[in-house]
Design a protein around this motif. Structure first.
Motif, PDB file in Angstrom:
ATOM      1  N   PRO A   3      31.049  -7.903  15.059  1.00  0.00           N
ATOM      2  CA  PRO A   3      29.685  -7.143  14.041  1.00  0.00           C
ATOM      3  C   PRO A   3      29.349  -6.113  14.361  1.00  0.00           C
ATOM      4  N   ASN A   4      29.324  -5.498  15.446  1.00  0.00           N
ATOM      5  CA  ASN A   4      29.153  -4.955  16.481  1.00  0.00           C
ATOM      6  C   ASN A   4      30.018  -3.446  15.664  1.00  0.00           C
ATOM      7  N   ALA A   5      31.283  -3.931  15.914  1.00  0.00           N
ATOM      8  CA  ALA A   5      32.144  -2.700  15.825  1.00  0.00           C
ATOM      9  C   ALA A   5      31.940  -2.581  13.583  1.00  0.00           C
ATOM     10  N   LEU A   6      32.381  -3.883  13.039  1.00  0.00           N
ATOM     11  CA  LEU A   6      31.969  -3.075  12.024  1.00  0.00           C
ATOM     12  C   LEU A   6      31.539  -2.837  11.447  1.00  0.00           C
ATOM     13  N   GLU A   7      30.036  -2.599  11.990  1.00  0.00           N
ATOM     14  CA  GLU A   7      28.862  -1.950  11.977  1.00  0.00           C
ATOM     15  C   GLU A   7      28.746  -0.194  11.793  1.00  0.00           C
ATOM     16  N   VAL A   8      29.001  -0.404  13.306  1.00  0.00           N
ATOM     17  CA  VAL A   8      29.169   1.381  13.451  1.00  0.00           C
ATOM     18  C   VAL A   8      30.120   1.507  12.918  1.00  0.00           C
ATOM     19  N   LYS A   9      31.378   1.345  12.696  1.00  0.00           N
ATOM     20  CA  LYS A   9      32.548   1.701  11.959  1.00  0.00           C
ATOM     21  C   LYS A   9      32.429   1.967  10.167  1.00  0.00           C
ATOM     22  N   ALA A  10      31.270   1.257   9.720  1.00  0.00           N
ATOM     23  CA  ALA A  10      30.936   1.315   8.168  1.00  0.00           C
ATOM     24  C   ALA A  10      30.113   2.454   8.383  1.00  0.00           C
ATOM     25  N   GLN A  11      28.243   2.555   8.938  1.00  0.00           N
ATOM     26  CA  GLN A  11      28.121   3.215   9.077  1.00  0.00           C
ATOM     27  C   GLN A  11      28.479   4.737   9.658  1.00  0.00           C
ATOM     28  N   GLN A  12      29.441   5.492  10.045  1.00  0.00           N
ATOM     29  CA  GLN A  12      30.575   6.419  10.519  1.00  0.00           C
ATOM     30  C   GLN A  12      31.226   6.839   8.989  1.00  0.00           C
ATOM     31  N   ARG A  13      31.895   5.426   8.647  1.00  0.00           N
ATOM     32  CA  ARG A  13      32.738   6.351   6.773  1.00  0.00           C
ATOM     33  C   ARG A  13      31.220   6.475   5.707  1.00  0.00           C
ATOM     34  N   GLY A  14      30.094   6.177   6.223  1.00  0.00           N
ATOM     35  CA  GLY A  14      29.015   6.200   4.857  1.00  0.00           C
ATOM     36  C   GLY A  14      29.240   5.084   3.898  1.00  0.00           C
ATOM     37  N   TRP A  15      29.056   4.645   4.385  1.00  0.00           N
ATOM     38  CA  TRP A  15      28.608   2.669   4.244  1.00  0.00           C
ATOM     39  C   TRP A  15      27.382   2.545   4.029  1.00  0.00           C
ATOM     40  N   LYS A  16      26.533   1.793   3.876  1.00  0.00           N
ATOM     41  CA  LYS A  16      25.406   1.315   3.456  1.00  0.00           C
ATOM     42  C   LYS A  16      25.664  -0.341   4.192  1.00  0.00           C
ATOM     43  N   VAL A  17      24.509   0.036   5.356  1.00  0.00           N
ATOM     44  CA  VAL A  17      24.928  -1.658   6.067  1.00  0.00           C
ATOM     45  C   VAL A  17      23.753  -2.378   6.155  1.00  0.00           C
ATOM     46  N   ILE A  18      23.914  -3.892   4.879  1.00  0.00           N
ATOM     47  CA  ILE A  18      22.487  -4.493   4.788  1.00  0.00           C
ATOM     48  C   ILE A  18      23.132  -5.400   5.865  1.00  0.00           C
ATOM     49  N   SER A  19      21.979  -5.339   6.938  1.00  0.00           N
ATOM     50  CA  SER A  19      22.441  -7.326   7.859  1.00  0.00           C
ATOM     51  C   SER A  19      21.739  -7.674   8.090  1.00  0.00           C
ATOM     52  N   GLU A  20      21.993  -9.055   7.734  1.00  0.00           N
ATOM     53  CA  GLU A  20      21.339 -10.643   7.880  1.00  0.00           C
ATOM     54  C   GLU A  20      21.913 -11.434   8.779  1.00  0.00           C
ATOM     55  N   HIS A  21      21.500 -12.316   9.151  1.00  0.00           N
ATOM     56  CA  HIS A  21      21.698 -13.380  10.401  1.00  0.00           C
ATOM     57  C   HIS A  21      21.458 -15.085   9.919  1.00  0.00           C
ATOM     58  N   ASP A  22      22.458 -16.146   9.901  1.00  0.00           N
ATOM     59  CA  ASP A  22      21.661 -16.946   9.585  1.00  0.00           C
ATOM     60  C   ASP A  22      22.673 -18.001  11.167  1.00  0.00           C
ATOM     61  N   SER A  23      22.423 -19.214  10.416  1.00  0.00           N
ATOM     62  CA  SER A  23      22.704 -20.217  12.224  1.00  0.00           C
ATOM     63  C   SER A  23      24.260 -19.848  12.328  1.00  0.00           C
ATOM     64  N   ALA A  24      25.516 -19.888  11.506  1.00  0.00           N
ATOM     65  CA  ALA A  24      26.215 -19.364  12.069  1.00  0.00           C
ATOM     66  C   ALA A  24      27.215 -17.591  12.358  1.00  0.00           C
ATOM     67  N   GLY A  25      25.954 -16.676  12.490  1.00  0.00           N
ATOM     68  CA  GLY A  25      26.364 -15.791  12.568  1.00  0.00           C
ATOM     69  C   GLY A  25      25.920 -14.437  11.774  1.00  0.00           C
ATOM     70  N   PRO A  26      26.124 -13.008  12.153  1.00  0.00           N
ATOM     71  CA  PRO A  26      25.250 -12.138  11.249  1.00  0.00           C
ATOM     72  C   PRO A  26      26.402 -12.218  10.166  1.00  0.00           C
ATOM     73  N   MET A  27      25.356 -11.531   8.606  1.00  0.00           N
ATOM     74  CA  MET A  27      26.514 -10.863   7.633  1.00  0.00           C
ATOM     75  C   MET A  27      25.904  -9.781   7.077  1.00  0.00           C
ATOM     76  N   PHE A  28      27.237  -9.081   6.611  1.00  0.00           N
ATOM     77  CA  PHE A  28      27.131  -7.811   6.170  1.00  0.00           C
ATOM     78  C   PHE A  28      26.824  -7.491   5.007  1.00  0.00           C
ATOM     79  N   THR A  29      26.865  -6.362   4.310  1.00  0.00           N
ATOM     80  CA  THR A  29      27.030  -6.207   3.437  1.00  0.00           C
ATOM     81  C   THR A  29      26.907  -4.717   2.502  1.00  0.00           C
ATOM     82  N   LEU A  30      28.114  -4.443   2.588  1.00  0.00           N
ATOM     83  CA  LEU A  30      28.468  -2.943   2.977  1.00  0.00           C
ATOM     84  C   LEU A  30      28.318  -2.502   1.799  1.00  0.00           C
TER      85      LEU A  30
END
Length: 139
Positions: A3-30
């Motif tokens: 998740p951390n690598a995805l968030e960083v890479k997405a932000q570097q490439r100009g994606w707006k990252v919306i993150s949420e979290h549930d009992s299974a783990g993080p969820m991202f909308t790019l």
């Protein structure tokens, strides 16, 4: 991709990252332009993903191995066309029916964006996006 690598890479490439979290783990909308990628993690491992392409409201399953390839694509190349756009390729007119990653069979990595076009004179084609030009349709 964790998740951390995805968030960083997405932000570097100009994606707006919306993150949420549930009992299974993080969820991202790019979100970038009219594209949207949704990724759910089970802990630190991607569990499921969908992709919504411009010109449609439909989310389609995205193979987990393709997440990084879509995130890294050039934003200008990705924003040139939407599904439903009228285009011309080498003098042939048609409509964009899908947008895909061009994949090198030898190198097994993503190349440029390919359009799937249904031509007015019959048949389909799959040119690279830089081989097509948008045609303005008169209403």
């Amino acid at each position: 991709m964790n998740p951390n690598a995805l968030e960083v890479k997405a932000q570097q490439r100009g994606w707006k990252v919306i993150s949420e979290h549930d009992s299974a783990g993080p969820m991202f909308t790019l979100v970038r332009d009219d594209w949207e990628i949704w990724v759910a993690f089970a802990g630190d491992i991607p569990d499921s993903a969908t992709l919504r392409k411009p010109g449609t409201t439909e989310h389609r399953r995205l193979p987990l191995r393709d997440i990084g390839m879509w995130v890294r694509r050039d934003p200008h190349e990705m924003s040139r066309f939407a599904i439903g756009d009228h285009v011309t390729v080498a003098g042939r007119h048609g409509i964009v029916t899908d947008i895909r990653l061009g994949v090198s069979r030898l190198k097994k990595h993503a190349e440029k964006i390919r359009l799937v076009i249904t031509y007015e004179d019959g048949g389909t084609g799959s040119p690279y996006s830089d081989q097509a030009a948008r045609v303005m349709v008169k209403s």
